[in-house]
Write a protein that holds these residues in place. Structure first.
Motif, PDB file in Angstrom:
ATOM      1  N   VAL A  16      -8.292  47.604 -55.189  1.00  0.00           N
ATOM      2  CA  VAL A  16      -9.680  47.184 -55.059  1.00  0.00           C
ATOM      3  C   VAL A  16      -9.813  45.909 -55.883  1.00  0.00           C
ATOM      4  O   VAL A  16      -9.586  45.903 -57.089  1.00  0.00           O
ATOM      5  CB  VAL A  16     -10.675  48.274 -55.511  1.00  0.00           C
ATOM      6  N   VAL A  17     -10.120  44.822 -55.216  1.00  0.00           N
ATOM      7  CA  VAL A  17     -10.130  43.498 -55.840  1.00  0.00           C
ATOM      8  C   VAL A  17     -11.561  43.175 -56.252  1.00  0.00           C
ATOM      9  O   VAL A  17     -12.447  43.021 -55.398  1.00  0.00           O
ATOM     10  CB  VAL A  17      -9.579  42.436 -54.879  1.00  0.00           C
ATOM     11  N   ILE A  18     -11.783  43.099 -57.551  1.00  0.00           N
ATOM     12  CA  ILE A  18     -13.118  42.891 -58.087  1.00  0.00           C
ATOM     13  C   ILE A  18     -13.101  41.683 -59.017  1.00  0.00           C
ATOM     14  O   ILE A  18     -12.048  41.160 -59.373  1.00  0.00           O
ATOM     15  CB  ILE A  18     -13.633  44.144 -58.829  1.00  0.00           C
ATOM     16  N   GLY A  19     -14.287  41.267 -59.433  1.00  0.00           N
ATOM     17  CA  GLY A  19     -14.397  40.128 -60.334  1.00  0.00           C
ATOM     18  C   GLY A  19     -15.650  39.340 -60.038  1.00  0.00           C
ATOM     19  O   GLY A  19     -16.274  39.500 -58.974  1.00  0.00           O
ATOM     20  N   PRO A  20     -16.063  38.473 -60.952  1.00  0.00           N
ATOM     21  CA  PRO A  20     -17.296  37.700 -60.766  1.00  0.00           C
ATOM     22  C   PRO A  20     -17.180  36.715 -59.617  1.00  0.00           C
ATOM     23  O   PRO A  20     -16.068  36.406 -59.156  1.00  0.00           O
ATOM     24  CB  PRO A  20     -17.462  36.971 -62.114  1.00  0.00           C
ATOM     25  N   PRO A  21     -18.308  36.203 -59.118  1.00  0.00           N
ATOM     26  CA  PRO A  21     -18.264  35.219 -58.025  1.00  0.00           C
ATOM     27  C   PRO A  21     -17.440  33.998 -58.412  1.00  0.00           C
ATOM     28  O   PRO A  21     -17.507  33.508 -59.537  1.00  0.00           O
ATOM     29  CB  PRO A  21     -19.746  34.852 -57.825  1.00  0.00           C
ATOM     30  N   GLY A  22     -16.650  33.511 -57.465  1.00  0.00           N
ATOM     31  CA  GLY A  22     -15.856  32.317 -57.696  1.00  0.00           C
ATOM     32  C   GLY A  22     -14.547  32.544 -58.415  1.00  0.00           C
ATOM     33  O   GLY A  22     -13.831  31.585 -58.723  1.00  0.00           O
ATOM     34  N   SER A  23     -14.194  33.800 -58.670  1.00  0.00           N
ATOM     35  CA  SER A  23     -12.952  34.080 -59.398  1.00  0.00           C
ATOM     36  C   SER A  23     -11.732  34.067 -58.490  1.00  0.00           C
ATOM     37  O   SER A  23     -10.603  34.132 -58.979  1.00  0.00           O
ATOM     38  CB  SER A  23     -13.049  35.429 -60.115  1.00  0.00           C
ATOM     39  N   GLY A  24     -11.937  33.998 -57.171  1.00  0.00           N
ATOM     40  CA  GLY A  24     -10.803  33.887 -56.239  1.00  0.00           C
ATOM     41  C   GLY A  24     -10.416  35.190 -55.572  1.00  0.00           C
ATOM     42  O   GLY A  24      -9.255  35.348 -55.172  1.00  0.00           O
ATOM     43  N   LYS A  25     -11.354  36.112 -55.411  1.00  0.00           N
ATOM     44  CA  LYS A  25     -11.019  37.422 -54.831  1.00  0.00           C
ATOM     45  C   LYS A  25     -10.548  37.299 -53.383  1.00  0.00           C
ATOM     46  O   LYS A  25      -9.526  37.884 -53.003  1.00  0.00           O
ATOM     47  CB  LYS A  25     -12.248  38.350 -54.912  1.00  0.00           C
ATOM     48  N   THR A  26     -11.295  36.559 -52.568  1.00  0.00           N
ATOM     49  CA  THR A  26     -10.935  36.435 -51.156  1.00  0.00           C
ATOM     50  C   THR A  26      -9.630  35.667 -50.997  1.00  0.00           C
ATOM     51  O   THR A  26      -8.771  36.027 -50.176  1.00  0.00           O
ATOM     52  CB  THR A  26     -12.066  35.738 -50.380  1.00  0.00           C
ATOM     53  N   THR A  27      -9.433  34.620 -51.795  1.00  0.00           N
ATOM     54  CA  THR A  27      -8.173  33.874 -51.767  1.00  0.00           C
ATOM     55  C   THR A  27      -7.011  34.773 -52.181  1.00  0.00           C
ATOM     56  O   THR A  27      -5.921  34.716 -51.595  1.00  0.00           O
ATOM     57  CB  THR A  27      -8.251  32.658 -52.698  1.00  0.00           C
ATOM     58  N   TYR A  28      -7.242  35.610 -53.180  1.00  0.00           N
ATOM     59  CA  TYR A  28      -6.212  36.543 -53.622  1.00  0.00           C
ATOM     60  C   TYR A  28      -5.859  37.525 -52.496  1.00  0.00           C
ATOM     61  O   TYR A  28      -4.671  37.797 -52.247  1.00  0.00           O
ATOM     62  CB  TYR A  28      -6.696  37.310 -54.848  1.00  0.00           C
ATOM     63  N   CYS A  29      -6.874  38.065 -51.828  1.00  0.00           N
ATOM     64  CA  CYS A  29      -6.612  39.024 -50.749  1.00  0.00           C
ATOM     65  C   CYS A  29      -5.805  38.384 -49.632  1.00  0.00           C
ATOM     66  O   CYS A  29      -4.874  39.003 -49.092  1.00  0.00           O
ATOM     67  CB  CYS A  29      -7.937  39.577 -50.208  1.00  0.00           C
ATOM     68  N   ARG A  30      -6.141  37.146 -49.286  1.00  0.00           N
ATOM     69  CA  ARG A  30      -5.377  36.462 -48.238  1.00  0.00           C
ATOM     70  C   ARG A  30      -3.933  36.228 -48.690  1.00  0.00           C
ATOM     71  O   ARG A  30      -2.993  36.501 -47.944  1.00  0.00           O
ATOM     72  CB  ARG A  30      -6.041  35.129 -47.899  1.00  0.00           C
ATOM     73  N   GLY A  31      -3.770  35.729 -49.926  1.00  0.00           N
ATOM     74  CA  GLY A  31      -2.416  35.468 -50.419  1.00  0.00           C
ATOM     75  C   GLY A  31      -1.595  36.731 -50.570  1.00  0.00           C
ATOM     76  O   GLY A  31      -0.414  36.759 -50.225  1.00  0.00           O
ATOM     77  N   MET A  32      -2.205  37.803 -51.092  1.00  0.00           N
ATOM     78  CA  MET A  32      -1.488  39.057 -51.274  1.00  0.00           C
ATOM     79  C   MET A  32      -1.153  39.693 -49.932  1.00  0.00           C
ATOM     80  O   MET A  32      -0.082  40.292 -49.766  1.00  0.00           O
ATOM     81  CB  MET A  32      -2.307  40.016 -52.133  1.00  0.00           C
ATOM     82  N   GLN A  33      -2.036  39.575 -48.951  1.00  0.00           N
ATOM     83  CA  GLN A  33      -1.741  40.109 -47.624  1.00  0.00           C
ATOM     84  C   GLN A  33      -0.522  39.418 -47.030  1.00  0.00           C
ATOM     85  O   GLN A  33       0.382  40.078 -46.491  1.00  0.00           O
ATOM     86  CB  GLN A  33      -2.950  39.917 -46.703  1.00  0.00           C
ATOM     87  N   GLU A  34      -0.444  38.087 -47.132  1.00  0.00           N
ATOM     88  CA  GLU A  34       0.700  37.355 -46.607  1.00  0.00           C
ATOM     89  C   GLU A  34       1.971  37.705 -47.374  1.00  0.00           C
ATOM     90  O   GLU A  34       3.040  37.883 -46.781  1.00  0.00           O
ATOM     91  CB  GLU A  34       0.421  35.850 -46.686  1.00  0.00           C
ATOM     92  N   PHE A  35       1.854  37.820 -48.693  1.00  0.00           N
ATOM     93  CA  PHE A  35       3.008  38.132 -49.530  1.00  0.00           C
ATOM     94  C   PHE A  35       3.570  39.509 -49.201  1.00  0.00           C
ATOM     95  O   PHE A  35       4.778  39.687 -49.034  1.00  0.00           O
ATOM     96  CB  PHE A  35       2.578  38.057 -50.997  1.00  0.00           C
TER      97      PHE A  35
END
Length: 313
Positions: A16-35
């Motif tokens: 579960v990817v959490i964190g304040p706005p602008g911390s990069g959650k959606t970018t992390y999900c995309r990168g981790m999905q590809e990885f």
């Protein structure tokens, strides 16, 4: 004729990817999905943010099919914060919808892209209750709490981040990994007062208090800051893993920490794929140690990094 008891669902792992706005959650999900896909792990992303539009990744389950923030704000005349709280309460009241959607991907690894409103993870109970229900459905989850690394450049903001991270860990009640995101951009915000290990391991915060005391504004709140630092160190729970989402070595470090937290074990095929990926990166356009490059600049002369010590072995 006696009915056979129903079999419990098989274990399902995820983050579960959490964190304040602008911390990069959606970018992390995309990168981790590809990885993870390159490793051979079958992965799906679940968008839990009703305000998330224009998703950059293929989404298997999307909360916007159930409720959207715009509809709530328009229909109930709520602001963005109140509307987001209502959306999470609405999802909690309709968990049967979520269960049905997740059952369609029972053999997958899950990434839950969650909203960024801090109150959801420090005060309000809806998200906490949703996570608890996922655990009852045999999900083994790790909370990956992203924090923008630029806060390290400001002692006051870093202490605030530590307090938020600690409060989130205690409230969410999941295995927890705090991540300093955007490490490739950290030096754009100024030189760090200490080496990177000081921030990732959350060492003696009295050194940060000395920096705050040098500022006339924060000098007035010295006793308050001392108490906050004391609470953080008394619990001794908060530490960070640095992350540059474009660096495979950095992603590997985060993934291994997450897998250790929730009990996921590498399969043989995945381990072979990981070695093949890392070997193929040698001599290619692979962003080698961009995070470690920052760290090495903050290591004192004569002091070896962890990586150097490993190489010596």
């Amino acid at each position: 004729m006696a009915t056979q008891p129903s079999q419990p669902p098989s274990l399902r792992f995820g983050q579960v990817v959490i964190g304040p706005p602008g911390s990069g959650k959606t970018t992390y999900c995309r990168g981790m999905q590809e990885f993870l896909s390159h490793l051979g792990r079958k992965v799906v992303v679940v968008n839990m943010d009703p305000a998330n539009e224009g998703l950059p990744y293929p989404c298997a389950v999307d909360i916007s099919e159930l409720v959207t923030l715009d509809d709530v704000m328009e229909g109930l005349k709520l602001g963005p914060n109140g509307g987001l709280l209502y959306c999470m309460e609405y999802l909690e009241a309709n968990l049967d919808w979520l269960e049905t959607k997740l059952e369609e991907h029972s053999d997958c690894y899950f990434l839950f892209d969650c909203p960024g409103q801090v109150e959801l993870y420090t005060h309000q109970n809806s998200v906490k209750n949703i996570f608890a229900q996922l655990a009852k459905w045999n999900f083994r989850l790790t909370a990956v709490h992203l924090v923008d690394s630029h806060y390290c450049a400001d002692p006051a903001k870093f202490i605030s981040v530590l307090c938020t991270s600690l409060s989130t860990m205690l409230h969410v009640e999941l295995p927890h990994v705090n991540v300093l995101s955007k490490m490739d951009l950290i030096e754009q915000y100024g030189k760090l007062a200490f080496n990177l290990d000081f921030y990732t391991d959350v060492m003696d915060l009295t050194y940060l208090l000395d920096h705050l005391a040098a500022d006339p504004f924060f000098r007035k709140f010295l006793k308050l800051n001392e108490k906050l630092a004391g609470v953080i160190q008394d619990y001794g729970l908060v530490s960070f893993v640095p992350l540059n989402v474009q660096d495979k070595e950095s992603m590997t470090q985060v993934l291994r920490t997450v897998d250790k937290a929730n009990g996921y074990c590498f399969g043989d095929l995945e381990e072979r794929n990981l070695h093949a990926m890392m070997s193929a990166a040698v001599g290619a356009d692979f962003q080698f140690t961009s995070t470690l490059g920052v760290q090495e600049r903050y290591v004192e002369d004569g002091e070896k990094t962890v990586e150097e010590e490993v190489m010596d072995l």
